[in-house]
Each structure stands twice: as C-alpha cells, then as structure tokens.
Design an enzyme around this catalytic site. Sequence first.
Site, mmCIF file in Angstrom:
data_model
loop_
_atom_site.group_PDB
_atom_site.id
_atom_site.type_symbol
_atom_site.label_atom_id
_atom_site.label_comp_id
_atom_site.label_asym_id
_atom_site.label_seq_id
_atom_site.Cartn_x
_atom_site.Cartn_y
_atom_site.Cartn_z
ATOM 1 N N SER A 44 0.844 -1.207 0.000
ATOM 2 C CA SER A 44 0.000 0.000 0.000
ATOM 3 C C SER A 44 0.874 1.249 0.000
ATOM 4 O O SER A 44 0.391 2.348 0.254
ATOM 5 C CB SER A 44 -0.917 0.005 1.230
ATOM 6 O OG SER A 44 -0.153 0.001 2.427
ATOM 7 N N ASN A 127 -0.837 -2.642 13.064
ATOM 8 C CA ASN A 127 -2.305 -2.625 13.122
ATOM 9 C C ASN A 127 -2.834 -1.411 13.878
ATOM 10 O O ASN A 127 -3.725 -0.703 13.390
ATOM 11 C CB ASN A 127 -2.821 -3.915 13.759
ATOM 12 C CG ASN A 127 -2.447 -5.136 12.949
ATOM 13 O OD1 ASN A 127 -1.969 -5.010 11.817
ATOM 14 N ND2 ASN A 127 -2.643 -6.321 13.510
ATOM 15 N N HIS A 173 -43.198 17.984 -7.503
ATOM 16 C CA HIS A 173 -43.207 17.153 -8.724
ATOM 17 C C HIS A 173 -42.669 17.932 -9.920
ATOM 18 O O HIS A 173 -43.036 17.671 -11.062
ATOM 19 C CB HIS A 173 -44.599 16.631 -9.045
ATOM 20 C CG HIS A 173 -45.294 16.043 -7.862
ATOM 21 N ND1 HIS A 173 -45.112 14.748 -7.455
ATOM 22 C CD2 HIS A 173 -46.146 16.602 -6.956
ATOM 23 C CE1 HIS A 173 -45.837 14.517 -6.371
ATOM 24 N NE2 HIS A 173 -46.464 15.634 -6.035
ATOM 25 N N SER A 292 -19.817 25.765 -25.017
ATOM 26 C CA SER A 292 -19.828 24.627 -25.931
ATOM 27 C C SER A 292 -18.709 24.826 -26.936
ATOM 28 O O SER A 292 -18.389 25.951 -27.324
ATOM 29 C CB SER A 292 -21.175 24.574 -26.645
ATOM 30 O OG SER A 292 -21.054 23.781 -27.804
ATOM 31 N N LYS A 298 -23.804 29.111 -26.199
ATOM 32 C CA LYS A 298 -24.071 28.320 -24.996
ATOM 33 C C LYS A 298 -23.292 28.762 -23.775
ATOM 34 O O LYS A 298 -22.130 29.116 -23.856
ATOM 35 C CB LYS A 298 -23.745 26.847 -25.263
ATOM 36 C CG LYS A 298 -24.650 26.209 -26.279
ATOM 37 C CD LYS A 298 -25.957 25.781 -25.670
ATOM 38 C CE LYS A 298 -25.796 24.421 -25.023
ATOM 39 N NZ LYS A 298 -27.024 23.996 -24.367
ATOM 40 N N ASN A 300 -23.164 26.821 -20.160
ATOM 41 C CA ASN A 300 -23.706 25.636 -19.488
ATOM 42 C C ASN A 300 -23.306 25.546 -18.015
ATOM 43 O O ASN A 300 -22.189 25.925 -17.660
ATOM 44 C CB ASN A 300 -23.212 24.372 -20.213
ATOM 45 C CG ASN A 300 -23.651 24.339 -21.661
ATOM 46 O OD1 ASN A 300 -24.764 24.774 -21.995
ATOM 47 N ND2 ASN A 300 -22.777 23.871 -22.536
ATOM 48 N N GLU A 305 -23.427 20.395 -12.670
ATOM 49 C CA GLU A 305 -23.688 19.023 -13.121
ATOM 50 C C GLU A 305 -22.685 18.059 -12.502
ATOM 51 O O GLU A 305 -23.028 16.943 -12.111
ATOM 52 C CB GLU A 305 -23.651 18.958 -14.654
ATOM 53 C CG GLU A 305 -24.852 19.673 -15.281
ATOM 54 C CD GLU A 305 -24.687 19.976 -16.763
ATOM 55 O OE1 GLU A 305 -25.590 20.601 -17.323
ATOM 56 O OE2 GLU A 305 -23.646 19.604 -17.351
ATOM 57 N N GLN A 337 -6.861 -2.747 4.439
ATOM 58 C CA GLN A 337 -6.004 -1.890 3.610
ATOM 59 C C GLN A 337 -6.778 -1.321 2.416
ATOM 60 O O GLN A 337 -6.536 -0.213 1.977
ATOM 61 C CB GLN A 337 -4.801 -2.694 3.125
ATOM 62 C CG GLN A 337 -3.850 -1.947 2.221
ATOM 63 C CD GLN A 337 -2.560 -2.717 2.037
ATOM 64 O OE1 GLN A 337 -1.796 -2.909 2.972
ATOM 65 N NE2 GLN A 337 -2.310 -3.185 0.826
#
Length: 501
Positions: A44, A127, A173, A292, A298, A300, A305, A337
Amino acid sequence: MTEESAHDGSEFESDVATDGGSDDEGVVRRDRFSGGPARSFLSSLAADERIFAADLEVDRAHTVMLAEQGIIGDDVAGQILTAIDAIEVDGHDSLPDGEDVHEAIETAVIERIGADGGKMHTARSRNDEVATCIRYRLREDVLEAIETTLALRESLVEVAEAHTETIMPGYTHLQPAQPTTMAHWALAYEGAIRRDTERLLEAYGRINESPLGGAAFAGTTFDIDRERVADLLGFERVVENSMDAASSRDFLLETVQALSTHATTLSGLAEDVIIFANRGFVDLADDYSSTSSIMPQKKNPDTLELVRAVAGDAAGGVQGLTTTLKGLPRAYNRDLQRATPHAWETVDAVTEASEVAAGAVATADWNEETLAAAAGEGFSTATGVADLLAANGLPFRTAHELVAIAAERGADYDALEAAAQEVLGESLEAHVDPEAVVNALDPAESVASRDSQGGPAPEAVAPQLESAREALATDEETLADASDALEAARGALRSEVNGYV
Ligand code: ARG
C-alpha cells in the site's frame, strides 16, 4: 518469475537487521516478504502517501512516550526522532521500497541510525499504527470538509438575506405549486446542510480517538502510557479495548456516510440551480460555467452538473466500504487496507463539490423580475384561494373543488366566479370579499399571507434567518476550536521532540 523481477523483489531486503520484533516488522521481514508476483498487490506504499506525514507524527509521539516510560533510552529516542525529521524532509518519494509506509519509514530509520532504529516499533504493531495514522489524517480532511459546508451555508444565508422579498415559483413534482421566496428556498437548503455539518462533526468526535497502544490487537507487555500518546497527538481519548482499537473501521463508514448524505443534499441543490438556470431565473458566474465547443451561444452549468454527479461517487464510496467491512472477523485482516482509499476518495470528491457549490451560489446572479414573473405560473396561488374560501366558511373540500374547476377555465377571478355558480349555485361574493380574492390571486400577497412558523412570508423568514446565522456562528466556533486543538497538539509534540533532538 524472471531474473529481473526476482531482483526487484530483493530491493525489499536490507542488510541491516533488527533484533527481535513481532512477525510484521519492517526490514526484519526479508525472509517472508522478499518479493514475488503478489508484491505490488500486497503493497500500500503508494496509497500511503496520504498518511506519510501522519505516520511521522504518530512515530514521534510513540517514541517520546517510550522514552518517558523508560522503555527506550533518551539517546536512542533522540536518534530515532532526528532520523524521522530527516525522513520528513526527504519526503515520501524517498522512502525505501516496502510493503507499506510504516515498514518503509522504520526501514529508513534503521538505514540511518542502525539496528536501534527498530526500537521505535516496540510495544506497537502496524495494526494500531495504521488505524492511528488514518484517524490522524482523516481528522484534518473532515475538518476541511466541514469548513466547505460552512462556506456553503454562508453563501445560502447571504442569498436569503438579500432576497426575503424576492418572489419565485415553488415546485412539487417539478410542477409549479405555490409561490415562495428565494430566501425561503435558500434557507431550505441551509437547514439540510446544517444537519450535514452536524453529522460530520459527530463523526469527527468518534474519529478523534487514539487506537495507539492496542498493538496487534491484544495489548502489550510493556508499561506504555496510551493516554499520553493520545494527548501528544491531540486525540480526545483512547479507543479503550485494544482489539476494537486495532481493527474497527466504523469511524470510516460513518464519515463516508455523512459525506454521502451531504453529497446527496448537494446534488439536489445543484439540480435546482441547473433548472433555475434553464428557466433564466439565475445567471451563473462565468467561473462556474462552461461553453460549448461548437455552439457559440451556450453557457452551461457544468460545474453544478459535476457537483450533482459527485453524489454517485460518494454513494459508491459507502457501497465499497460497507461491502469491504461486511463480515470481517475481529481482529485485523488485510482487507482493511483496501477499505481506507474509499474514505480518501469520498472525502476529496465531496469536499471539492461542496466548495464549488458554495462558490457557484455565492457568485450567481438571481433575476428577480424573471422569478417574480414566473411566480404565479401554473395557477400557483390556487391553494391560497382555496384557503381563503375555507377561512370564510366553505368546507375545504368544496373550496378545493371550486378552485380546481376555475383552474381549468382561466385561473382568474372570472373563472372563480363561474366555478362558484357551478359548485355553489351562487356568486362568490355571497361567501367572500372580492378584494380578498384578488389579493389571494397575487403571488406576492399569497407569500405574505403564509406567515406560519417556518413559512415563506418575510416575517416568518426573519427568525429562520436568525437561527441560521446563530447556528453558523456556533459551528464556526466549534470548527475553529477543533483546528486549534490539532495545531496546539502539533506544537506541543514538536517541543517534546526538541527536547531529544
Ligand atoms: N498497510 C496496512 C493497512 O493499511 C498496514 C497494516 C498491516 N498489518 C498487517 N498485520 N499486515 O492496513
């Protein structure tokens, strides 16, 4: 195995041997960990870069305690602590190859000062060591995550303070439901994020406990002082049971769950703002937008997002960690680990998302006129009109039916009058003051009238703003105290170390 890879394996070996030690020691393990096809799978070391600095602090505290307890001599402690300082300067990348950072640091100490370096690992195991390092590092990471939740709350409170009178459509909704205000909307998210902060603070409290001295799991024969080590490392208390100390990882799970909950809150907030941008309710700052590559017009909401998507990363972290930990017997198993990186990945992703969300909200421009114009759309004042009729003696169900009919026929005063004739067989005026109806149809009046506790009317929002500010100040203080405590522990440990080097 080729000759070459066999040779690679030998890099694990060292010509310096330590005397004695447990079966998971560093350089002394050359017989058992001399390489082989599973070597990189076992190691690791690369991922442990995350806990390199933490491990050096843990080594320092442990060494100081060993010397204080007379378990190792002050002179040896001084040599070990001097070597640790040098290893810190050289950095993680200069560590010798090894199964993990704990072994590599010990090997590096032994390479510098000889076999006595191996005394640093007296009365502990990797440990309890790794569990302590993870907790040590995670404390810092969680404090940073908490800080981003506070920044986001500050952004939302500022939006709320500036927009107690800014009328906007509220949705259920995703359909226009009732008019509300920007302040009411912003404080809805502030409330949820306040709880996210609380969950992270609670997780922090349980991370902030020291497993060191638990050794492999069964404690040690040496007369160690676990409280002293905990104190030197700024931990609130020790994890008492040594088996629990060395092998439990519920602190990781709880932290990742709290982060995932926060990411879920963030995803809802991001989605709202994305929809608001789509409707022209809000203009995101250029810094938080993207263009874009083909469509020149555009702008965005890409950052939001991505914030929205981080909830997926975090849920993945929870899933990965839960399934890794599920069914693990006590005490230590090497599966642990692979548990740890889920926590690092999740805390990094969520902290970044939270920070970006705070910035996007803080720099966004809310289009009050567009919001107000949309506030009445979809006959959003219908509930207020039904409430008015009910307050004037009509059964609410009858009022609901009447307004529903009016909704189909134009959703204005005339439509209500026609519906009254149909449902009641008489004019609306027989039941209610027409001016009150006209007011109820107005989104601003509608909002102003919903002044029940926690509601959107400006006077109902005022106490919400106050408690948001108060909670923010309290949590900021808690965070500052926690950071100061860590800083103070670092300083105190350094002074102790300076007494030896
Ligand atoms: N790299 C290991 C981990 O992250 C450290 C502990 C190894 N202990 C052992 N008994 N093999 O869990």
